[in-house]
Design a protein around this motif. Sequence first.
Motif, PDB file in Angstrom:
ATOM      1  N   CYS A   1      -8.692   2.687   9.572  1.00  0.00           N
ATOM      2  CA  CYS A   1      -7.369   2.456   8.968  1.00  0.00           C
ATOM      3  C   CYS A   1      -6.841   3.702   8.260  1.00  0.00           C
ATOM      4  N   ILE A   2      -5.571   4.019   8.479  1.00  0.00           N
ATOM      5  CA  ILE A   2      -4.961   5.174   7.803  1.00  0.00           C
ATOM      6  C   ILE A   2      -4.008   4.716   6.694  1.00  0.00           C
TER       7      ILE A   2
ATOM      8  N   ALA B   1       0.230   0.568   6.205  1.00  0.00           N
ATOM      9  CA  ALA B   1       0.811  -0.717   5.778  1.00  0.00           C
ATOM     10  C   ALA B   1       1.726  -1.360   6.815  1.00  0.00           C
ATOM     11  N   ALA B   2       1.739  -0.836   8.040  1.00  0.00           N
ATOM     12  CA  ALA B   2       2.576  -1.466   9.069  1.00  0.00           C
ATOM     13  C   ALA B   2       2.139  -2.911   9.305  1.00  0.00           C
TER      14      ALA B   2
ATOM     15  N   ILE C   1      -6.646  -1.174  15.572  1.00  0.00           N
ATOM     16  CA  ILE C   1      -7.738  -1.990  15.000  1.00  0.00           C
ATOM     17  C   ILE C   1      -7.541  -3.447  15.442  1.00  0.00           C
TER      18      ILE C   1
ATOM     19  N   MET D   1       0.811  -1.219   0.000  1.00  0.00           N
ATOM     20  CA  MET D   1       0.000   0.000   0.000  1.00  0.00           C
ATOM     21  C   MET D   1       0.844   1.270   0.000  1.00  0.00           C
TER      22      MET D   1
HETATM   23  S1  SF4 Z   1      -1.437  -1.099  10.629  1.00  0.00           S
HETATM   24 FE1  SF4 Z   1      -2.749  -1.837   8.937  1.00  0.00          FE
HETATM   25  S2  SF4 Z   1      -4.839  -1.653   9.758  1.00  0.00           S
HETATM   26 FE2  SF4 Z   1      -3.537  -0.389  11.085  1.00  0.00          FE
HETATM   27  S3  SF4 Z   1      -3.643   1.652  10.173  1.00  0.00           S
HETATM   28 FE3  SF4 Z   1      -1.839   0.679   9.280  1.00  0.00          FE
HETATM   29  S4  SF4 Z   1      -2.608  -0.265   7.353  1.00  0.00           S
HETATM   30 FE4  SF4 Z   1      -4.393   0.240   8.610  1.00  0.00          FE
END
Ligand code: SF4
Length: 409
Positions: A254-255, A258-259, A318, A99
């Motif tokens: 979600c922001i 991509a972590a 999340i 992403m």
């Molecule tokens: S870790 Fe994944 S679910 Fe959490 S904000 Fe980042 S992309 Fe979205």
Amino acid sequence: MKRAKHQITSSLDHYLEVFQKAAEASGVIVHFATDDREANRIVLDIARKHSVSTIAKSKSMVSEEIEFNHAAEAAGLRVVETDLGEWIVQIRHERPSHMVMPAVHLSRQEVGAEMSVVLDRAISQEDIAEQVKNARDEIREAFFTAGMGITGANALIAESGTVMMVTNEGNGRLCASLPPVHVVLAGIEKLVPSFEDAVTQIRLLARSGTAQRITSYTTFISGPTPGHEMHIVLVDNGRRAMAALPEFAEALHCIRCAACANVCPPYREVGGHAFGYIYTGAIGLVVTGFHHGLDAAAGPQSLCLSCNACETVCPVGIPLPRQILDVRAVVVAKNGIKQPKRSALAVFARPRTANLALKIARKVQQPVTRDARLLRVRGVSLLRGQTRWRSLPLLARRPLQSRISNGET
Ligand code: SF4
């Protein structure tokens, strides 16, 4: 951030109205699209009205989600991706695999080889600076010739009708300001109540996405460039359905940092394309079914090993592992469990039977061992799918259970 996002998802219609009023007051034309087809139709109608032939596009996850490039090309338009990673996957006719870093699955040698073919001149396969310079020369022209610029939005600030966009290449602000028509494609969940919340998001996004204190370019757009036209297309495409289900609503927080993909062991082994659709990593396993239908999520959800690493890094907290299990439960309720898996689960439900089966399997695996460590079985139908493109580790000579009971480590 969590509080701000919760405020939005629990009063979505209210904040959409506040945002729409503020954006329209600053001269923006706001559209609502219920699904991918409507979103594409709206943008293509705008392009037709302005006789656009070339579109300069900066990174937009929603445009990938609705497969805008395919729709635009089918309508005879030329779309130029101006983010370097997106441009690389575009010339390879691939989807992004990550992403934040769309071309992370490619080596510099692969990029150099592809560029040499597409640009019809020799491009170094080792010198990344040379590759970047050549890509920039190709992309630059699009900013000045495009009749339309398309961008995404990292946040939509309800109180002021402002679009916030972060990039590391500066291409977003060029797409937004040089072509005479600017279209923002954004999911309805991108809203945040206030400017202060947007600034908090920048800090979280840069830190979790690219380990930066702040991205190189942070752009706030309140209204069109003088003499230009600006549209914002707010896309639902399954988001309201997500907001209506308490067990999934938090996925809308979600922001897109991509972590959760970066720490996901299956993602690191098989890469983003195995996740099937545009949203990769743990969050992809949760939201794909809402955007593309349950069948699209059925295969990818099985990638999750329930290691829970994603939840520990998500900057907005999340509950991804639990949500993935909820998706899995829905998939199983609809599709059932295939017989081979059903049989395997039945064996493992009985420890004595499982031990016996493993003992037999340890003997049986010898003839299909490729070397001392790997199993490659194309001839056995049960394992053909598992070993088509990879080798599995051998079953241990002595099971962990017996090593532990002997006091070994
Ligand atoms: S870790 Fe994944 S679910 Fe959490 S904000 Fe980042 S992309 Fe979205």
